[in-house]
Design a protein around this motif. Structure first.
Motif, PDB file in Angstrom:
ATOM      1  N   ILE A  88      65.423  64.583 -41.590  1.00 25.45           N
ATOM      2  CA  ILE A  88      66.354  65.385 -40.802  1.00 25.45           C
ATOM      3  C   ILE A  88      66.128  65.214 -39.311  1.00 25.45           C
ATOM      4  O   ILE A  88      67.021  65.502 -38.519  1.00 25.45           O
ATOM      5  CB  ILE A  88      66.269  66.879 -41.191  1.00 25.45           C
ATOM      6  CG1 ILE A  88      64.931  67.480 -40.793  1.00 25.45           C
ATOM      7  CG2 ILE A  88      66.515  67.070 -42.678  1.00 25.45           C
ATOM      8  CD1 ILE A  88      64.909  68.980 -40.962  1.00 25.45           C
ATOM      9  N   ASN A  89      64.976  64.745 -38.918  1.00 22.16           N
ATOM     10  CA  ASN A  89      64.665  64.640 -37.503  1.00 22.16           C
ATOM     11  C   ASN A  89      64.963  63.262 -36.933  1.00 22.16           C
ATOM     12  O   ASN A  89      64.682  63.003 -35.762  1.00 22.16           O
ATOM     13  CB  ASN A  89      63.181  64.970 -37.273  1.00 22.16           C
ATOM     14  CG  ASN A  89      62.883  65.247 -35.826  1.00 22.16           C
ATOM     15  OD1 ASN A  89      63.698  65.839 -35.134  1.00 22.16           O
ATOM     16  ND2 ASN A  89      61.740  64.792 -35.345  1.00 22.16           N
ATOM     17  N   HIS A  90      65.559  62.408 -37.721  1.00 26.22           N
ATOM     18  CA  HIS A  90      65.863  61.076 -37.201  1.00 26.22           C
ATOM     19  C   HIS A  90      66.872  61.185 -36.062  1.00 26.22           C
ATOM     20  O   HIS A  90      67.790  61.998 -36.104  1.00 26.22           O
ATOM     21  CB  HIS A  90      66.406  60.183 -38.317  1.00 26.22           C
ATOM     22  CG  HIS A  90      66.446  58.743 -37.952  1.00 26.22           C
ATOM     23  ND1 HIS A  90      67.463  58.194 -37.193  1.00 26.22           N
ATOM     24  CD2 HIS A  90      65.591  57.732 -38.221  1.00 26.22           C
ATOM     25  CE1 HIS A  90      67.241  56.908 -37.025  1.00 26.22           C
ATOM     26  NE2 HIS A  90      66.102  56.599 -37.634  1.00 26.22           N
ATOM     27  N   ARG A  91      66.732  60.332 -35.071  1.00 20.95           N
ATOM     28  CA  ARG A  91      67.527  60.446 -33.851  1.00 20.95           C
ATOM     29  C   ARG A  91      69.014  60.235 -34.061  1.00 20.95           C
ATOM     30  O   ARG A  91      69.829  60.605 -33.211  1.00 20.95           O
ATOM     31  CB  ARG A  91      67.004  59.471 -32.804  1.00 20.95           C
ATOM     32  CG  ARG A  91      67.073  58.021 -33.229  1.00 20.95           C
ATOM     33  CD  ARG A  91      66.486  57.106 -32.157  1.00 20.95           C
ATOM     34  NE  ARG A  91      66.457  55.721 -32.581  1.00 20.95           N
ATOM     35  CZ  ARG A  91      67.490  54.906 -32.456  1.00 20.95           C
ATOM     36  NH1 ARG A  91      68.600  55.344 -31.923  1.00 20.95           N
ATOM     37  NH2 ARG A  91      67.387  53.657 -32.856  1.00 20.95           N
ATOM     38  N   TYR A 119      78.063  78.004 -50.641  1.00 21.91           N
ATOM     39  CA  TYR A 119      77.627  77.388 -49.401  1.00 21.91           C
ATOM     40  C   TYR A 119      76.959  76.047 -49.692  1.00 21.91           C
ATOM     41  O   TYR A 119      76.081  75.958 -50.561  1.00 21.91           O
ATOM     42  CB  TYR A 119      76.661  78.306 -48.668  1.00 21.91           C
ATOM     43  CG  TYR A 119      77.364  79.438 -47.968  1.00 21.91           C
ATOM     44  CD1 TYR A 119      77.953  80.472 -48.690  1.00 21.91           C
ATOM     45  CD2 TYR A 119      77.461  79.469 -46.577  1.00 21.91           C
ATOM     46  CE1 TYR A 119      78.625  81.506 -48.057  1.00 21.91           C
ATOM     47  CE2 TYR A 119      78.130  80.505 -45.933  1.00 21.91           C
ATOM     48  CZ  TYR A 119      78.708  81.521 -46.677  1.00 21.91           C
ATOM     49  OH  TYR A 119      79.366  82.534 -46.045  1.00 21.91           O
ATOM     50  N   TYR A 120      77.372  75.029 -48.932  1.00 19.61           N
ATOM     51  CA  TYR A 120      76.885  73.670 -49.135  1.00 19.61           C
ATOM     52  C   TYR A 120      76.224  73.129 -47.877  1.00 19.61           C
ATOM     53  O   TYR A 120      76.693  73.357 -46.758  1.00 19.61           O
ATOM     54  CB  TYR A 120      78.038  72.737 -49.492  1.00 19.61           C
ATOM     55  CG  TYR A 120      78.760  73.094 -50.754  1.00 19.61           C
ATOM     56  CD1 TYR A 120      79.870  73.931 -50.736  1.00 19.61           C
ATOM     57  CD2 TYR A 120      78.337  72.595 -51.988  1.00 19.61           C
ATOM     58  CE1 TYR A 120      80.543  74.263 -51.894  1.00 19.61           C
ATOM     59  CE2 TYR A 120      79.013  72.917 -53.157  1.00 19.61           C
ATOM     60  CZ  TYR A 120      80.110  73.755 -53.095  1.00 19.61           C
ATOM     61  OH  TYR A 120      80.773  74.085 -54.252  1.00 19.61           O
ATOM     62  N   CYS A 121      75.189  72.376 -48.099  1.00 18.55           N
ATOM     63  CA  CYS A 121      74.517  71.642 -47.035  1.00 18.55           C
ATOM     64  C   CYS A 121      75.034  70.202 -47.066  1.00 18.55           C
ATOM     65  O   CYS A 121      75.282  69.653 -48.146  1.00 18.55           O
ATOM     66  CB  CYS A 121      73.019  71.695 -47.302  1.00 18.55           C
ATOM     67  SG  CYS A 121      72.001  70.601 -46.325  1.00 18.55           S
ATOM     68  N   ALA A 122      75.207  69.607 -45.899  1.00 19.50           N
ATOM     69  CA  ALA A 122      75.683  68.230 -45.823  1.00 19.50           C
ATOM     70  C   ALA A 122      74.880  67.465 -44.783  1.00 19.50           C
ATOM     71  O   ALA A 122      74.372  68.052 -43.826  1.00 19.50           O
ATOM     72  CB  ALA A 122      77.165  68.200 -45.469  1.00 19.50           C
ATOM     73  N   ALA A 123      74.799  66.153 -44.970  1.00 20.29           N
ATOM     74  CA  ALA A 123      74.037  65.318 -44.042  1.00 20.29           C
ATOM     75  C   ALA A 123      74.693  63.960 -43.894  1.00 20.29           C
ATOM     76  O   ALA A 123      75.401  63.485 -44.791  1.00 20.29           O
ATOM     77  CB  ALA A 123      72.598  65.151 -44.550  1.00 20.29           C
ATOM     78  N   LYS A 124      74.436  63.358 -42.739  1.00 24.26           N
ATOM     79  CA  LYS A 124      74.927  61.999 -42.495  1.00 24.26           C
ATOM     80  C   LYS A 124      73.760  61.167 -42.010  1.00 24.26           C
ATOM     81  O   LYS A 124      72.987  61.611 -41.162  1.00 24.26           O
ATOM     82  CB  LYS A 124      76.043  61.999 -41.464  1.00 24.26           C
ATOM     83  CG  LYS A 124      76.611  60.619 -41.204  1.00 24.26           C
ATOM     84  CD  LYS A 124      77.822  60.666 -40.306  1.00 24.26           C
ATOM     85  CE  LYS A 124      78.380  59.263 -40.104  1.00 24.26           C
ATOM     86  NZ  LYS A 124      79.586  59.265 -39.244  1.00 24.26           N
ATOM     87  N   GLY A 125      73.650  59.974 -42.548  1.00 29.20           N
ATOM     88  CA  GLY A 125      72.514  59.132 -42.233  1.00 29.20           C
ATOM     89  C   GLY A 125      72.785  58.054 -41.224  1.00 29.20           C
ATOM     90  O   GLY A 125      72.042  57.077 -41.163  1.00 29.20           O
TER      91      GLY A 125
END
Length: 128
Positions: free
Chosen positions: A29-32, A95-101
């Motif tokens: 999660i901490n990637h720039r 409620y959903y969590c989402a992320a983009k790489g």
């Protein structure tokens, strides 16, 4: 393989508080270049982006939750959180969590098409 697992949902009364967690594996999660967000979907309604977190610290909120919800992360735990206060019956939803790489635009942090990883959701029910 990226996995996002939400937890912390439950049933509360109007005015109550909850903090949701989203623990990531296979994703830093901490990637720039990364960004994450919280979305919700109530029965019969479209999915709504409510809070986003860009790698540069930008944190947009939907008007419906601004001032009541706070998105933040714990890098050591690789976990995203959503602190929810002054809950209302209209906050009832999955409620959903989402992320983009990869690179994501601050403009679209509350847009679901911006994200390519999703959790399975956690239910929040607010009774009057």
């Amino acid at each position: 393989q990226v996995q996002l697992v939400e937890s912390g949902g439950g049933s509360v009364q109007t005015g109550g508080s909850l903090t949701l967690s989203c623990t990531a594996s296979g994703y830093t999660i901490n990637h720039r270049t990364n960004c994450m967000g919280w979305f919700r979907q109530a029965p019969g309604k479209e999915r709504e982006g409510i809070a986003g977190l860009h790698a540069d610290g930008t944190t947009p909120y939907a008007h419906s939750v601004e001032g009541r919800f706070t998105i933040y992360k714990d890098n050591a735990k690789n976990t995203l959180y959503l602190q929810m206060t002054s809950l209302k019956p209209e906050d009832t939803a999955m409620y959903y969590c989402a992320a983009k790489g990869s690179y994501c635009s601050r403009i679209f942090l509350l847009t679901d098409s911006e994200y390519n990883y999703w959790g399975r959701g956690t239910q929040v029910t607010v009774s009057s």
